[in-house]
Design an enzyme around this catalytic site. Sequence first.
Site, PDB file in Angstrom:
ATOM      1  N   GLY A   1       3.103  -1.070   3.928  1.00 39.82           N
ATOM      2  CA  GLY A   1       2.588   0.510   4.226  1.00 39.82           C
ATOM      3  C   GLY A   1       3.625   1.366   4.067  1.00 39.82           C
ATOM      4  N   GLY A   2       4.274   1.635   4.537  1.00 45.16           N
ATOM      5  CA  GLY A   2       5.652   2.216   4.613  1.00 45.16           C
ATOM      6  C   GLY A   2       6.456   1.770   3.808  1.00 45.16           C
TER       7      GLY A   2
ATOM      8  N   HIS B   1      -9.339   0.927   4.180  1.00 47.78           N
ATOM      9  CA  HIS B   1      -8.438   1.548   5.072  1.00 47.78           C
ATOM     10  C   HIS B   1      -8.609   2.160   6.965  1.00 47.78           C
ATOM     11  CE1 HIS B   1      -4.487   2.759   5.742  1.00 47.78           C
ATOM     12  NE2 HIS B   1      -3.978   1.652   5.375  1.00 47.78           N
TER      13      HIS B   1
ATOM     14  N   GLU C   1      -7.065   4.638   7.463  1.00 56.59           N
ATOM     15  CA  GLU C   1      -7.277   5.889   7.419  1.00 56.59           C
ATOM     16  C   GLU C   1      -8.161   6.609   6.693  1.00 56.59           C
ATOM     17  OE1 GLU C   1      -3.390   6.155   5.378  1.00 56.59           O
ATOM     18  OE2 GLU C   1      -2.186   5.244   6.493  1.00 56.59           O
TER      19      GLU C   1
ATOM     20  N   GLU D   1      -5.586  -4.967  10.808  1.00 51.96           N
ATOM     21  CA  GLU D   1      -4.433  -4.000  11.032  1.00 51.96           C
ATOM     22  C   GLU D   1      -4.810  -3.217  11.904  1.00 51.96           C
ATOM     23  OE1 GLU D   1      -2.354  -3.064   7.102  1.00 51.96           O
ATOM     24  OE2 GLU D   1      -4.365  -1.640   7.536  1.00 51.96           O
TER      25      GLU D   1
ATOM     26  N   GLY E   1       1.532   2.526  11.006  1.00 50.25           N
ATOM     27  CA  GLY E   1       2.433   4.233  10.416  1.00 50.25           C
ATOM     28  C   GLY E   1       3.342   4.679  11.228  1.00 50.25           C
TER      29      GLY E   1
ATOM     30  N   ASN F   1       0.566  -1.410   0.319  1.00 49.81           N
ATOM     31  CA  ASN F   1      -0.247   0.315  -0.177  1.00 49.81           C
ATOM     32  C   ASN F   1       1.129   1.127   0.352  1.00 49.81           C
ATOM     33  OD1 ASN F   1      -1.630   1.726  -0.015  1.00 49.81           O
ATOM     34  ND2 ASN F   1      -2.521   2.198   2.906  1.00 49.81           N
ATOM     35  N   TRP F   2       0.533   1.693  -1.317  1.00 51.28           N
ATOM     36  CA  TRP F   2       2.059   3.287  -1.423  1.00 51.28           C
ATOM     37  C   TRP F   2       1.333   4.124  -0.312  1.00 51.28           C
ATOM     38  CZ3 TRP F   2       4.411   3.274  -6.923  1.00 51.28           C
ATOM     39  CH2 TRP F   2       5.001   1.911  -7.272  1.00 51.28           C
ATOM     40  N   LYS F   3      -0.273   4.396  -0.370  1.00 54.38           N
ATOM     41  CA  LYS F   3      -1.076   5.504   0.008  1.00 54.38           C
ATOM     42  C   LYS F   3      -0.023   6.913  -0.535  1.00 54.38           C
ATOM     43  CE  LYS F   3       0.436   4.254   5.091  1.00 54.38           C
ATOM     44  NZ  LYS F   3      -0.202   3.911   6.381  1.00 54.38           N
TER      45      LYS F   3
ATOM     46  N   SER G   1       3.223  -1.000  10.702  1.00 52.76           N
ATOM     47  CA  SER G   1       4.743  -1.668  11.110  1.00 52.76           C
ATOM     48  C   SER G   1       5.542  -2.624  10.051  1.00 52.76           C
ATOM     49  CB  SER G   1       5.035  -0.885  12.508  1.00 52.76           C
ATOM     50  OG  SER G   1       4.760   0.108  12.336  1.00 52.76           O
TER      51      SER G   1
HETATM   52  C1  PEP Z   1      -1.556   0.360   5.804  1.00 44.49           C
HETATM   53  O1  PEP Z   1      -0.684   1.518   5.118  1.00 44.49           O
HETATM   54  O2  PEP Z   1      -1.653  -0.414   6.069  1.00 44.49           O
HETATM   55  C2  PEP Z   1      -0.275   0.058   7.133  1.00 44.49           C
HETATM   56  C3  PEP Z   1       0.036  -1.026   7.796  1.00 44.49           C
HETATM   57  O3  PEP Z   1       1.229   1.162   6.834  1.00 44.49           O
HETATM   58  P1  PEP Z   1       2.412   0.378   8.020  1.00 44.49           P
HETATM   59  O4  PEP Z   1       2.917  -0.480   6.721  1.00 44.49           O
HETATM   60  O5  PEP Z   1       2.972   1.891   7.082  1.00 44.49           O
HETATM   61  O6  PEP Z   1       2.449   1.103   8.719  1.00 44.49           O
END
Ligand code: PEP
Length: 236
Positions: free
Chosen positions: A220-221, A90, A92, A156, A162, A9-11, A200
């Site tokens: 994500g990140g 998600h 966010e 999640e 994040g 997930n590049w956001k 994370s």
């Molecule tokens: C996400 O965007 O769903 C996520 C899990 O982000 P991160 O890996 O950065 O915590």
Amino acid sequence: MRNILVVANWKMNPRTLKEAKEIARASDDKRVVVCPPFIFLEEVKRTVKKGKVGAQNCFWERGGKKSSFTGEVSPGMLKDIGCKYVIVGHSERRTVLKEEAKVIKMKVKAVLAEKMTPILCVGEKKEKESAPEEIKKQLKEALQGVPLKNVIIAYEPVFAIGTGKACPVDLAEKRKLFIKSFLAKIRKKGEDIPVLYGGSVDGKNASSYVKAGFDGLLVGGASTKPGEFERILKKV
Ligand code: PEP
């Protein structure tokens, strides 16, 4: 043997198409679903040969006659461009964009109607005793009465997204068992619905979630940092 899936997930990253191509090249693996921002989808689809492409969101109407929705992207458009998966619900989007449960359910249905796979994100806001109830509510609200042919759940926990503080593996495992048992109650063989872990994930902790029985990861990140993402892929 389980088929492990790693959803990237590049956001809202990266800023340029050039960077998007570089990250896509480093993410090309048959276990990976790359979910870039809409604007990079076509180029990422061209770059990713072994892996698959998904979207981070979509609108709840399928388009056609009902298409006056300025700024939105329909599931049909995503399907046409080659998407196989769409992330729905998600945290966010639930919190920052105030996406409500009924909207999430409509999106799940719209994605399924286009024969793509929704990746439904669920998870508690805080680590507390009532967390399973919170997760159950999210699952019920999104899935009740929906024919669940093709769905993936991403567990999640919001406190882990994040933050650099991944969920302790034993706690995540408990939640995964809870989710699987709930799914088994609402659908025949519901326990076979894949459940991913997200929050994370990095090269150091990735393997522990897979060992704990998750069917893959939602990253994500770290998915936009080619070196780190490659480390994750090596570990799963
Ligand atoms: C996400 O965007 O769903 C996520 C899990 O982000 P991160 O890996 O950065 O915590």
